[in-house]
Design a protein around this motif. Sequence first.
Motif, PDB file in Angstrom:
ATOM      1  N   SER B  44       0.897  -1.115  -0.027  1.00 33.45           N
ATOM      2  CA  SER B  44       0.083   0.011   0.030  1.00 33.45           C
ATOM      3  C   SER B  44       0.937   1.273  -0.065  1.00 33.45           C
ATOM      4  O   SER B  44       0.226   2.373  -0.263  1.00 33.45           O
ATOM      5  N   ALA B  45       2.144   1.171   0.084  1.00 29.62           N
ATOM      6  CA  ALA B  45       3.016   2.296   0.442  1.00 29.62           C
ATOM      7  C   ALA B  45       3.005   3.093  -1.036  1.00 29.62           C
ATOM      8  O   ALA B  45       3.337   2.233  -2.049  1.00 29.62           O
ATOM      9  N   SER B  46       3.378   4.440  -1.032  1.00 26.66           N
ATOM     10  CA  SER B  46       3.595   5.199  -2.236  1.00 26.66           C
ATOM     11  C   SER B  46       5.001   4.819  -2.606  1.00 26.66           C
ATOM     12  O   SER B  46       5.712   4.516  -1.777  1.00 26.66           O
ATOM     13  N   ASP B  47       5.558   5.470  -3.751  1.00 27.56           N
ATOM     14  CA  ASP B  47       6.942   5.046  -4.247  1.00 27.56           C
ATOM     15  C   ASP B  47       7.922   5.810  -3.260  1.00 27.56           C
ATOM     16  O   ASP B  47       8.999   4.964  -3.066  1.00 27.56           O
ATOM     17  N   SER B  48       7.381   6.734  -2.645  1.00 27.98           N
ATOM     18  CA  SER B  48       8.552   7.649  -1.779  1.00 27.98           C
ATOM     19  C   SER B  48       8.892   6.961  -0.542  1.00 27.98           C
ATOM     20  O   SER B  48       9.649   7.163   0.149  1.00 27.98           O
ATOM     21  N   ARG B  83      17.118   0.140  -7.731  1.00 29.56           N
ATOM     22  CA  ARG B  83      17.613   1.599  -7.520  1.00 29.56           C
ATOM     23  C   ARG B  83      16.558   2.636  -7.768  1.00 29.56           C
ATOM     24  O   ARG B  83      15.858   2.357  -8.807  1.00 29.56           O
ATOM     25  N   ASP B  84      16.529   3.604  -6.992  1.00 22.97           N
ATOM     26  CA  ASP B  84      15.810   4.664  -6.957  1.00 22.97           C
ATOM     27  C   ASP B  84      16.011   5.628  -8.339  1.00 22.97           C
ATOM     28  O   ASP B  84      16.879   6.084  -8.447  1.00 22.97           O
ATOM     29  N   GLU B  85      15.003   5.724  -9.457  1.00 20.51           N
ATOM     30  CA  GLU B  85      15.382   6.430 -10.556  1.00 20.51           C
ATOM     31  C   GLU B  85      15.250   7.893 -10.267  1.00 20.51           C
ATOM     32  O   GLU B  85      16.276   8.714 -11.025  1.00 20.51           O
ATOM     33  N   ASP B  87      16.397   9.720  -7.613  1.00 20.37           N
ATOM     34  CA  ASP B  87      17.394  10.284  -7.104  1.00 20.37           C
ATOM     35  C   ASP B  87      18.951   9.479  -7.398  1.00 20.37           C
ATOM     36  O   ASP B  87      20.120  10.042  -7.217  1.00 20.37           O
ATOM     37  N   GLY B  88      18.707   8.306  -8.012  1.00 16.38           N
ATOM     38  CA  GLY B  88      19.901   7.650  -8.276  1.00 16.38           C
ATOM     39  C   GLY B  88      20.696   6.763  -6.839  1.00 16.38           C
ATOM     40  O   GLY B  88      21.506   6.149  -7.224  1.00 16.38           O
ATOM     41  N   ARG B  89      20.464   7.254  -5.713  1.00 16.60           N
ATOM     42  CA  ARG B  89      21.233   6.840  -4.816  1.00 16.60           C
ATOM     43  C   ARG B  89      20.359   5.800  -4.115  1.00 16.60           C
ATOM     44  O   ARG B  89      21.140   4.816  -3.613  1.00 16.60           O
ATOM     45  N   GLY B  90      19.025   6.133  -3.855  1.00 19.74           N
ATOM     46  CA  GLY B  90      18.528   5.356  -2.753  1.00 19.74           C
ATOM     47  C   GLY B  90      18.079   4.163  -3.532  1.00 19.74           C
ATOM     48  O   GLY B  90      18.202   3.792  -4.548  1.00 19.74           O
ATOM     49  N   VAL B  91      17.330   3.252  -2.573  1.00 16.77           N
ATOM     50  CA  VAL B  91      17.159   1.867  -3.071  1.00 16.77           C
ATOM     51  C   VAL B  91      15.487   1.981  -2.885  1.00 16.77           C
ATOM     52  O   VAL B  91      14.890   2.311  -1.755  1.00 16.77           O
ATOM     53  N   VAL B  92      14.716   1.447  -3.880  1.00 17.75           N
ATOM     54  CA  VAL B  92      13.076   1.506  -3.820  1.00 17.75           C
ATOM     55  C   VAL B  92      12.896   0.025  -3.653  1.00 17.75           C
ATOM     56  O   VAL B  92      13.366  -0.928  -4.203  1.00 17.75           O
ATOM     57  N   LEU B  93      11.898  -0.417  -2.594  1.00 15.85           N
ATOM     58  CA  LEU B  93      11.643  -1.723  -2.444  1.00 15.85           C
ATOM     59  C   LEU B  93      10.358  -2.234  -3.109  1.00 15.85           C
ATOM     60  O   LEU B  93       9.473  -1.012  -3.276  1.00 15.85           O
ATOM     61  N   ALA B  94      10.264  -3.125  -3.655  1.00 12.42           N
ATOM     62  CA  ALA B  94       8.938  -3.605  -4.243  1.00 12.42           C
ATOM     63  C   ALA B  94       8.597  -5.100  -4.349  1.00 12.42           C
ATOM     64  O   ALA B  94       9.606  -6.035  -4.048  1.00 12.42           O
ATOM     65  N   LEU B  95       7.433  -5.396  -4.188  1.00 11.95           N
ATOM     66  CA  LEU B  95       6.753  -6.729  -4.045  1.00 11.95           C
ATOM     67  C   LEU B  95       6.833  -7.480  -5.400  1.00 11.95           C
ATOM     68  O   LEU B  95       6.837  -6.946  -6.470  1.00 11.95           O
ATOM     69  N   THR B  96       7.441  -8.749  -5.357  1.00 14.67           N
ATOM     70  CA  THR B  96       7.656  -9.420  -6.619  1.00 14.67           C
ATOM     71  C   THR B  96       6.207 -10.062  -7.027  1.00 14.67           C
ATOM     72  O   THR B  96       5.382  -9.977  -6.193  1.00 14.67           O
TER      73      THR B  96
END
Lengths: 124, 165
Positions: B44-48, B83-85, B87-96
């Motif tokens: 349910s979380a937003s991208d950020s 990789r977070d597109e 800002d290029g530094r952070g990591v974004v989590l996603a469900l498979t």
Amino acid sequence: MNAKILIIDDSSEHRRLVTEALIDDGYDVTVTADGVEGLTAYRAHQFDLVITDVLMPGADGLEVIRAIREAGATVPVIAMSGGGASFPAAISLSASRALGAVEVLHKPFRIAELRDAVQRALVR
Amino acid sequence: MRQKQSSAAAVAELFEHIVRSIHTSSFTLGLNPAQWNALRYLHSASDSSRSVKAFARFQMVSASTASQTIAALVRKRLVTKERDESDGRGVVLALTPRGRDMLQRDPLQALAEAFAMLDDPALTAAAQIGADVARNMFLVKNGKDVNLSNADCAADEREDPHHRR
């Protein structure tokens, strides 16, 4: 006609960011700084959407949502929270959803996410 | 007053049974309650907000606890780190896809179904009671008076130096 949106947030900086973004998008925005003021504005005018912070002094966002729903109104409500020591965001946003908020935003959020939530809420 | 305290204790006991039942049933399909919680959050979380840091802040757990929970889900191939597109530094989590499939068997659904069996006024009352009890519980945890009314609760939050707005 532009949708009328009521914003309730006690953080002046956050209020400004949200207001500017929604005015830029062409919405008719009314801004209030706490729950009591927000409910007074809500009762005096017709709104298409209410965006409220959850943790505020005086009447908080949960009381705002409750008062709106108890009046039988189906106006969509978006709840925002960053949480606090007295009430974590996880619980405050779950409570908001349970009481009838159609969208919840965890602070800090991107303006694009606010815009998406507003659009989703308005088409419900 | 004594009658009310006794009733409150009985209701607390009832809720404890419900919570314990859900907790116990959440050790299933190779996951523990914290891991189910993280799957729900990422769904349910937003991208950020799809980061370990945001998850930790949201749940008010330590960064290392949140990190361990997410790492377990990555090992189980239920979550990916990208990789977070923006800002290029952070990591974004996603469900498979497997993580999304797993949520179809979320043990919390049993409780949701139990609530759905209530009629509309009872469900509304349950939501209001849940919100009030959750708020009061945190006031109690922070050493406030148990018997505060809603208005008093809000006033106390105003005086709480840790209260974030």
